[in-house]
Motif scaffolding. Structure first.
Motif, PDB file in Angstrom:
ATOM      1  N   ALA A 135      76.364   4.787  64.347  1.00  0.00           N
ATOM      2  CA  ALA A 135      76.936   5.448  63.025  1.00  0.00           C
ATOM      3  C   ALA A 135      76.188   5.643  61.846  1.00  0.00           C
ATOM      4  O   ALA A 135      76.279   6.647  61.157  1.00  0.00           O
ATOM      5  N   ARG A 136      75.900   4.600  61.520  1.00  0.00           N
ATOM      6  CA  ARG A 136      75.135   4.529  60.066  1.00  0.00           C
ATOM      7  C   ARG A 136      73.703   5.359  60.148  1.00  0.00           C
ATOM      8  O   ARG A 136      73.387   5.918  59.253  1.00  0.00           O
ATOM      9  N   ALA A 137      73.103   5.443  61.442  1.00  0.00           N
ATOM     10  CA  ALA A 137      71.990   6.431  61.615  1.00  0.00           C
ATOM     11  C   ALA A 137      72.137   7.847  61.662  1.00  0.00           C
ATOM     12  O   ALA A 137      71.508   8.739  62.003  1.00  0.00           O
ATOM     13  N   GLY A 138      73.622   8.188  61.725  1.00  0.00           N
ATOM     14  CA  GLY A 138      74.021   9.450  61.694  1.00  0.00           C
ATOM     15  C   GLY A 138      74.347  10.175  63.096  1.00  0.00           C
ATOM     16  O   GLY A 138      74.464  11.281  63.230  1.00  0.00           O
ATOM     17  N   PHE A 139      74.354   9.155  64.175  1.00  0.00           N
ATOM     18  CA  PHE A 139      74.713   9.640  65.444  1.00  0.00           C
ATOM     19  C   PHE A 139      76.146   9.863  65.604  1.00  0.00           C
ATOM     20  O   PHE A 139      77.031   9.114  64.877  1.00  0.00           O
ATOM     21  N   THR A 140      76.644  10.805  66.409  1.00  0.00           N
ATOM     22  CA  THR A 140      77.988  10.917  66.490  1.00  0.00           C
ATOM     23  C   THR A 140      78.456  10.211  67.930  1.00  0.00           C
ATOM     24  O   THR A 140      77.957  10.720  69.001  1.00  0.00           O
ATOM     25  N   LEU A 141      79.458   9.826  68.152  1.00  0.00           N
ATOM     26  CA  LEU A 141      80.316   9.346  69.360  1.00  0.00           C
ATOM     27  C   LEU A 141      80.729  10.756  70.144  1.00  0.00           C
ATOM     28  O   LEU A 141      81.491  11.521  69.664  1.00  0.00           O
ATOM     29  N   GLU A 142      80.111  10.691  71.364  1.00  0.00           N
ATOM     30  CA  GLU A 142      80.303  12.103  72.119  1.00  0.00           C
ATOM     31  C   GLU A 142      81.163  11.828  73.359  1.00  0.00           C
ATOM     32  O   GLU A 142      81.615  12.711  73.947  1.00  0.00           O
ATOM     33  N   ALA A 143      80.903  10.635  73.899  1.00  0.00           N
ATOM     34  CA  ALA A 143      81.602  10.422  75.303  1.00  0.00           C
ATOM     35  C   ALA A 143      81.872   8.961  75.468  1.00  0.00           C
ATOM     36  O   ALA A 143      81.185   7.803  75.017  1.00  0.00           O
ATOM     37  N   ALA A 144      82.908   8.897  76.407  1.00  0.00           N
ATOM     38  CA  ALA A 144      83.153   7.371  76.498  1.00  0.00           C
ATOM     39  C   ALA A 144      83.560   7.425  78.320  1.00  0.00           C
ATOM     40  O   ALA A 144      84.142   8.136  78.549  1.00  0.00           O
ATOM     41  N   TYR A 145      82.557   6.613  79.064  1.00  0.00           N
ATOM     42  CA  TYR A 145      82.596   6.779  80.488  1.00  0.00           C
ATOM     43  C   TYR A 145      83.333   5.421  81.010  1.00  0.00           C
ATOM     44  O   TYR A 145      82.780   4.317  81.032  1.00  0.00           O
ATOM     45  N   ARG A 146      84.547   5.620  81.363  1.00  0.00           N
ATOM     46  CA  ARG A 146      85.329   4.379  81.380  1.00  0.00           C
ATOM     47  C   ARG A 146      84.823   3.693  83.009  1.00  0.00           C
ATOM     48  O   ARG A 146      84.596   4.277  83.968  1.00  0.00           O
ATOM     49  N   GLU A 147      84.605   2.551  82.724  1.00  0.00           N
ATOM     50  CA  GLU A 147      84.416   1.406  84.002  1.00  0.00           C
ATOM     51  C   GLU A 147      83.128   1.922  84.471  1.00  0.00           C
ATOM     52  O   GLU A 147      83.142   1.762  85.768  1.00  0.00           O
ATOM     53  N   SER A 148      82.332   2.267  83.907  1.00  0.00           N
ATOM     54  CA  SER A 148      80.988   2.664  84.295  1.00  0.00           C
ATOM     55  C   SER A 148      79.738   1.804  83.970  1.00  0.00           C
ATOM     56  O   SER A 148      78.630   2.043  84.824  1.00  0.00           O
ATOM     57  N   TRP A 149      79.789   0.818  83.291  1.00  0.00           N
ATOM     58  CA  TRP A 149      78.722  -0.029  83.044  1.00  0.00           C
ATOM     59  C   TRP A 149      79.114  -1.256  83.672  1.00  0.00           C
ATOM     60  O   TRP A 149      79.911  -2.136  83.467  1.00  0.00           O
ATOM     61  N   PRO A 150      78.118  -1.584  84.702  1.00  0.00           N
ATOM     62  CA  PRO A 150      78.381  -2.921  85.538  1.00  0.00           C
ATOM     63  C   PRO A 150      77.989  -4.046  84.817  1.00  0.00           C
ATOM     64  O   PRO A 150      77.070  -4.133  84.055  1.00  0.00           O
ATOM     65  N   VAL A 151      78.694  -5.101  85.028  1.00  0.00           N
ATOM     66  CA  VAL A 151      78.826  -6.329  84.488  1.00  0.00           C
ATOM     67  C   VAL A 151      78.682  -7.145  85.695  1.00  0.00           C
ATOM     68  O   VAL A 151      79.477  -7.484  86.663  1.00  0.00           O
ATOM     69  N   ASP A 152      77.532  -8.323  85.584  1.00  0.00           N
ATOM     70  CA  ASP A 152      77.351  -9.383  86.569  1.00  0.00           C
ATOM     71  C   ASP A 152      78.468 -10.318  86.581  1.00  0.00           C
ATOM     72  O   ASP A 152      78.948 -10.817  85.664  1.00  0.00           O
ATOM     73  N   GLY A 153      79.427 -10.380  87.811  1.00  0.00           N
ATOM     74  CA  GLY A 153      80.357 -11.245  87.598  1.00  0.00           C
ATOM     75  C   GLY A 153      81.667 -10.919  87.202  1.00  0.00           C
ATOM     76  O   GLY A 153      82.592 -11.803  86.844  1.00  0.00           O
ATOM     77  N   ALA A 154      81.782  -9.748  86.612  1.00  0.00           N
ATOM     78  CA  ALA A 154      82.980  -9.142  85.887  1.00  0.00           C
ATOM     79  C   ALA A 154      83.318  -7.643  86.307  1.00  0.00           C
ATOM     80  O   ALA A 154      82.248  -7.128  86.980  1.00  0.00           O
ATOM     81  N   ALA A 155      84.434  -7.379  85.986  1.00  0.00           N
ATOM     82  CA  ALA A 155      84.649  -5.796  86.049  1.00  0.00           C
ATOM     83  C   ALA A 155      83.886  -4.989  85.100  1.00  0.00           C
ATOM     84  O   ALA A 155      83.496  -5.300  84.090  1.00  0.00           O
ATOM     85  N   PRO A 156      83.484  -3.586  85.707  1.00  0.00           N
ATOM     86  CA  PRO A 156      82.688  -3.069  84.841  1.00  0.00           C
ATOM     87  C   PRO A 156      83.652  -2.609  83.438  1.00  0.00           C
ATOM     88  O   PRO A 156      84.398  -2.694  83.569  1.00  0.00           O
ATOM     89  N   VAL A 157      82.850  -2.161  82.315  1.00  0.00           N
ATOM     90  CA  VAL A 157      83.236  -1.680  81.100  1.00  0.00           C
ATOM     91  C   VAL A 157      82.772  -0.392  80.883  1.00  0.00           C
ATOM     92  O   VAL A 157      82.171   0.243  81.532  1.00  0.00           O
TER      93      VAL A 157
END
Length: 362
Positions: A135-157
């Protein structure tokens, strides 16, 4: 204010002279917000052999200050119209402001050495530090991909994607870091503008023109905020969304889009699942004790919540009264009366006063 650290990109010869140092760096640290939190030497070596760092789509660089090698970056999808990057700082160099310096160096490099129009980066939704840097560098949040980031031993975030356009980068290169005021346009979204919405703000239409004139005067010192629903409401938020289930939708739902009349405002966009928008992400852009001018909706909810928290943190806050609207005219006036009691930290003004000759830049 201390000077900003300077970080430069230095090409890395990952198949040759830098091979062992590259492997050592990636295996010496834990990467809590990466998919592979502790890669092995064998995994890094295999990635090198497979061209993960230096084929036509990838380029590898060390991140260096005048004194130290502090991290590395891999540019990805270089043959795509929107390249991405993988940024990593050594553990001992985190929390020193180098993330922002590194991201600015990466952005400068991409836009000065390629002809792409967009640069994108992704992280986990719970990586608050990196989200603030984006945000401080001027980037804009454009998307959120639900439960798409794998996490070892836990549910994806959820993974979140931020991007910056070339024109935004060009504007940001000339931005000063002095004490000029920031215009914060609070939550100018469809959910508050639509007359059929349970959260409609009756005076929304009347603030469009003053907000646009204010944004033009503040140029690149503008931040737009968005209210979004949390992925999993907890505590009193669970009760809140039980009463307003229509609003428990993903970040990308049209309900939470900025209205078309204000969608082209300059500057960064900060999205938060809270009424108050004075959060680390916003403070990272404006600095910890800035001069803020607040516009937007609703005066008696998100505007007042933002104003009180910012003033408590040491910000000087002006409420541009005719550029704000409340859940009703009466609620708007009551909120202004409450905030006027916090003078001199919070004061009331008008767009006419702000836009008087010579005033907007002060």
């Amino acid at each position: 204010m201390p000077p900003q650290p300077q970080v430069r990109l230095v090409p890395a010869d990952v198949r040759g002279s830098d091979r062992e140092a590259w492997i050592a760096f990636l295996t010496a640290h834990e990467w809590p917000f990466h998919v592979r939190t502790r890669p092995t030497s064998e995994q890094v070596a295999a990635a090198i052999e497979n061209g993960a760092y230096d084929d036509e789509d990838h380029a590898a660089y060390w991140l260096e200050t005048a004194e130290d090698r502090v991290g590395l970056v891999v540019l990805e999808d270089l043959t795509d119209p929107t390249p991405l990057f993988d940024l990593r700082l050594a553990a001992e160099h985190r929390g020193r402001g180098l993330g922002l310096a590194a991201l600015r160096a990466i952005t400068d490099h991409v836009f000065t050495t390629t002809d792409v129009n967009r640069l994108e980066g992704q992280t986990r939704e719970d990586n608050a530090a990196m989200r603030a840097v984006f945000a401080r560098a001027g980037f804009t949040l454009e998307a959120a991909y639900r439960e798409s980031w794998p996490v070892d031993g836990a549910a994806p975030v959820t993974s979140v994607a931020y991007a910056v356009l070339r024109r935004e980068w060009e504007a940001g290169r000339t931005r000063g870091d002095g004490g000029a005021p920031w215009l914060i346009v609070v939550d100018p979204q469809r959910v508050f503008a639509d007359t059929a919405s349970p959260w409609t703000v009756p005076g929304f239409g009347a603030i469009i023109d003053p907000v646009r004139r204010l944004a033009a005067a503040h140029q690149d010192r503008v931040v737009t905020t968005r209210f979004i629903a949390p992925s999993r409401p907890v505590g009193s938020w669970a009760t809140y969304y039980a009463e307003y289930p229509f609003a428990l939708v993903p970040d990308g739902d049209p309900l939470y889009a900025v209205v078309p009349e204000l969608a082209d405002l300059p500057g960064a966009v900060v999205s938060e699942p809270t009424f108050g928008k004075w959060t680390p992400a916003l403070a990272a852009i404006t600095g910890p004790t800035p001069h803020l001018r607040l516009a937007g909706v609703a005066t008696d909810c998100c505007v007042i919540s933002t104003a009180l928290a910012a003033a408590d943190a040491g910000a000087s806050v002006q409420i541009v009264t005719d550029a704000c609207a409340g859940s009703s005219p009466e609620a708007h006036e009551r909120a202004l009366e409450v905030m006027s009691g916090y003078a001199p930290q919070i004061t009331l003004t008008s767009s006419t006063a702000v836009l008087s000759p010579g005033d907007a830049a002060r």
